[in-house]
Scaffold this active site. Structure first.
Site, mmCIF file in Angstrom:
data_model
loop_
_atom_site.group_PDB
_atom_site.id
_atom_site.type_symbol
_atom_site.label_atom_id
_atom_site.label_comp_id
_atom_site.label_asym_id
_atom_site.label_seq_id
_atom_site.Cartn_x
_atom_site.Cartn_y
_atom_site.Cartn_z
ATOM 1 N N PRO A 86 16.037 9.520 -16.523
ATOM 2 C CG PRO A 86 16.911 11.443 -15.567
ATOM 3 C CD PRO A 86 17.170 10.721 -16.614
ATOM 4 C CD GLU A 113 21.691 18.629 -20.599
ATOM 5 O OE1 GLU A 113 20.336 18.810 -20.675
ATOM 6 O OE2 GLU A 113 22.133 19.246 -19.996
ATOM 7 C CG ASP A 166 15.381 -9.399 0.845
ATOM 8 O OD1 ASP A 166 16.174 -9.045 1.953
ATOM 9 O OD2 ASP A 166 15.995 -9.015 -0.082
HETATM 10 N N1 SAM Z 1 19.240 16.613 -19.062
HETATM 11 C C1 SAM Z 1 18.431 14.889 -18.936
HETATM 12 C C2 SAM Z 1 17.106 15.262 -18.178
HETATM 13 O O1 SAM Z 1 16.712 16.147 -17.771
HETATM 14 O O2 SAM Z 1 16.383 14.581 -18.222
HETATM 15 C C3 SAM Z 1 19.333 14.178 -17.694
HETATM 16 C C4 SAM Z 1 20.581 13.763 -17.963
HETATM 17 S S1 SAM Z 1 21.607 13.240 -17.188
HETATM 18 C C5 SAM Z 1 22.433 14.173 -16.243
HETATM 19 C C6 SAM Z 1 22.612 11.877 -17.779
HETATM 20 C C7 SAM Z 1 22.098 10.226 -17.959
HETATM 21 O O3 SAM Z 1 22.592 10.545 -16.370
HETATM 22 C C8 SAM Z 1 21.219 9.967 -18.432
HETATM 23 O O4 SAM Z 1 21.228 10.297 -19.520
HETATM 24 C C9 SAM Z 1 21.262 8.740 -18.151
HETATM 25 O O5 SAM Z 1 21.741 7.933 -18.550
HETATM 26 C C10 SAM Z 1 21.388 8.975 -16.639
HETATM 27 N N2 SAM Z 1 20.266 9.087 -15.126
HETATM 28 C C11 SAM Z 1 20.649 10.254 -14.850
HETATM 29 N N3 SAM Z 1 19.315 10.332 -13.798
HETATM 30 C C12 SAM Z 1 18.940 9.299 -13.868
HETATM 31 C C13 SAM Z 1 17.862 8.345 -13.472
HETATM 32 N N4 SAM Z 1 17.097 8.858 -12.452
HETATM 33 N N5 SAM Z 1 17.706 7.032 -13.510
HETATM 34 C C14 SAM Z 1 18.103 6.596 -14.488
HETATM 35 N N6 SAM Z 1 19.669 6.910 -14.749
HETATM 36 C C15 SAM Z 1 19.169 8.505 -15.261
#
Ligand code: SAM
Length: 243
Positions: A86, A113, A166
């Site tokens: 994210p 995490e 699209d």
């Molecule tokens: N603790 C991290 C933070 O606050 O930035 C978030 C970790 S998330 C719970 C776990 C995994 O989900 C990440 O390592 C990523 O691979 C994926 N993920 C979560 N949100 C995402 C997003 N918006 N775009 C891409 N991958 C995402």
């Protein structure tokens, strides 16, 4: 195109086997290679994560199993290494198109995490987010990324015109679409679409695309070059003469 995925949940990628994408994979226009992070667990308990240094919530995927998984991928098919996060730059139409022209990418699908920062600094070329929200894992982000880029790979979508028309491809959202029956719960299909007049139909579609973009995503219009006619329509929209 070669797409390598490092993940703790290989089964989730069975979702790729359906529809046009599934057919492209079957034809080998796209090759999906899955690498199970668990194969490089550090002990017999399957451990690939550990508590964060300095304390804090949750667990962090360790750099070593990730590095070993990356080393399982032949160097010549590694391509660009993408960490889904994210915190990455937001995926959009242009980025999907850009990635589709690469011969290979490797996607790191995080969990918990996230992943040890040293793996990112040493191996990751780019971090991509699929939106301003947090998923519990990168697998669903990876599926979206793969689906979106695959639409640009020649042959994946049978009718190239459909990709070109699209939403977002010309900078606008696409207007509304209708199919049979002509009348649904007393609501009729716009008459122009039944007229058979192709020029008028195209003009109507273009206007609807502009109107919809103006109403829903006005910021997109800053990046497109508008014709005089489109500018006039926008002025009318802005002064609420058409809404
Ligand atoms: N603790 C991290 C933070 O606050 O930035 C978030 C970790 S998330 C719970 C776990 C995994 O989900 C990440 O390592 C990523 O691979 C994926 N993920 C979560 N949100 C995402 C997003 N918006 N775009 C891409 N991958 C995402």
């Amino acid at each position: 195109m070669n797409i390598n995925i490092i993940t703790l949940f290989p089964e989730i990628f069975e979702a790729l086997d359906y529809g046009l994408l599934g057919q492209a994979i079957e034809r080998e226009d796209i090759k999906i290679n899955i690498f199970n992070l668990r194969e490089h667990q550090i002990n017999k308990h399957g451990q690939v994560d550990d508590k964060p240094y300095g304390g804090g919530q949750g667990m962090v995927l360790m750099a070593e199993p990730l590095e070993k998984s990356l080393n399982d991928i032949p160097t010549n098919s590694l391509g660009r290494v993408i960490n889904l996060s994210p915190q990455g730059s937001l995926l959009n139409h242009q980025k999907a198109n850009e990635l589709s022209s690469l011969s290979a990418i490797t996607i790191i699908s995080g969990r918990y995490e996230g992943i040890d920062e040293r793996f990112i600094s040493q191996y990751v070329d780019e971090e991509i987010s699929i939106g301003d929200f947090v998923l519990s894992g990168g697998e669903f982000a990876a599926l979206s990324l793969i689906d979106s880029l695959s639409r640009f790979i020649p042959g994946v979508i049978g009718n190239k015109k459909s990709v070109d028309q699209d939403s977002l491809s010309q900078g606008f959202l696409k207007g509304p679409v209708f199919t049979r029956p002509e009348n649904f719960n007393s609501e009729s299909v716009p008459e122009v679409l039944l007229s058979g007049d192709h020029k008028k139909i195209q003009e109507w579609k273009d206007d609807q695309a502009l109107i919809r973009t103006f109403k829903r995503r006005p910021e997109l219009l800053k990046s497109v070059k508008l014709t005089k006619k489109q500018k006039k329509l926008l002025e009318d929209l802005a002064s609420k003469r058409i809404l």
